[in-house]
Design a protein around this motif. Structure first.
Motif, PDB file in Angstrom:
ATOM      1  N   ASP A   1       0.828  -1.213   0.000  1.00  0.00           N
ATOM      2  CA  ASP A   1       0.000   0.000   0.000  1.00  0.00           C
ATOM      3  C   ASP A   1       0.863   1.263   0.000  1.00  0.00           C
ATOM      4  O   ASP A   1       0.561   2.233  -0.702  1.00  0.00           O
ATOM      5  N   ALA A   2       1.949   1.245   0.761  1.00  0.00           N
ATOM      6  CA  ALA A   2       2.849   2.405   0.807  1.00  0.00           C
ATOM      7  C   ALA A   2       3.523   2.620  -0.545  1.00  0.00           C
ATOM      8  O   ALA A   2       3.654   3.762  -1.010  1.00  0.00           O
TER       9      ALA A   2
ATOM     10  N   GLY B   1       1.031   4.226  -2.930  1.00  0.00           N
ATOM     11  CA  GLY B   1       0.841   5.639  -2.627  1.00  0.00           C
ATOM     12  C   GLY B   1       1.998   6.491  -3.105  1.00  0.00           C
ATOM     13  O   GLY B   1       1.802   7.550  -3.730  1.00  0.00           O
ATOM     14  N   ALA B   2       3.207   6.033  -2.844  1.00  0.00           N
ATOM     15  CA  ALA B   2       4.392   6.782  -3.254  1.00  0.00           C
ATOM     16  C   ALA B   2       4.494   6.872  -4.774  1.00  0.00           C
ATOM     17  O   ALA B   2       4.838   7.922  -5.328  1.00  0.00           O
TER      18      ALA B   2
ATOM     19  N   ARG C   1       2.014   6.712  -6.953  1.00  0.00           N
ATOM     20  CA  ARG C   1       0.977   7.613  -7.483  1.00  0.00           C
ATOM     21  C   ARG C   1       1.431   9.072  -7.387  1.00  0.00           C
ATOM     22  O   ARG C   1       1.226   9.853  -8.318  1.00  0.00           O
ATOM     23  N   GLU C   2       2.038   9.416  -6.259  1.00  0.00           N
ATOM     24  CA  GLU C   2       2.559  10.779  -6.103  1.00  0.00           C
ATOM     25  C   GLU C   2       3.676  11.050  -7.104  1.00  0.00           C
ATOM     26  O   GLU C   2       3.732  12.116  -7.716  1.00  0.00           O
TER      27      GLU C   2
ATOM     28  N   ARG D   1      -1.096  -5.966  -5.280  1.00  0.00           N
ATOM     29  CA  ARG D   1      -2.129  -5.633  -4.286  1.00  0.00           C
ATOM     30  C   ARG D   1      -3.408  -6.395  -4.578  1.00  0.00           C
ATOM     31  O   ARG D   1      -4.068  -6.905  -3.687  1.00  0.00           O
TER      32      ARG D   1
END
Length: 157
Positions: free
Chosen positions: A39-40, A43-44, A46-47, A75
């Motif tokens: 998940d981390a 997120g990273a 996507r940024e 995922r």
């Protein structure tokens, strides 16, 4: 063939000269920590993709998009597995202490492939060592590469 019939991601990969990240054929078992790691990473990435798009950096967009596809796939296929607290045999997610004939001890936590880091004492459930240990209890031996290891301790977590 006309470029109109090519997929955008193929075009992106051609820009960077990269291929897709290989996905294992093994079940994607994960610990709670492994799931959080996935998940981390998502997120990273996507940024990072947003930043690369704002910059117009096509090569970086291709690389990040490839990694994003990999982690999204991992995922989607993740199977959270938590060992039973009272298990007396080696299971996924457990810490196993083993000892060789010379008295050299090692402790391994059996984790998912993406979480594995042997230098930190974490081995993949798909590794030969984990496969040899699964289902065995304290006092039993496992043979890997012609070397015998005795299981001396099991811990959950």
């Amino acid at each position: 063939m006309s470029r109109a019939f090519t997929r955008e991601e193929d075009s992106e990969n051609a820009i960077a000269g990269i291929g897709e990240r290989p996905v294992s054929e093994h079940r994607n078992l994960v610990t709670e920590n492994g799931l959080a790691m996935i998940d981390a990473a998502l997120g990273a990435l996507r940024e990072e993709l947003g930043a690369a798009e704002r910059e117009g950096n096509r090569e970086r967009i291709a690389l990040v998009s490839r990694d994003l596809r990999y982690w999204a796939s991992r995922r989607e296929t993740a199977e959270l597995s938590v060992p039973e607290a009272d298990s007396d045999v080696v299971r996924f997610g457990m810490r196993v202490t083993i000892e060789d004939e010379d008295g050299n001890a090692r402790t391994w936590k059996i984790v998912g492939e993406d979480e594995a880091d042997p230098a930190q004492g974490m081995i993949s459930h798909a590794s030969p060592m984990a496969a040899a240990l699964f289902g065995k209890g304290v006092g039993e031996t496992a043979t890997v590469n012609g070397k015998e290891w005795e299981i001396t301790e099991l811990k959950v977590g």
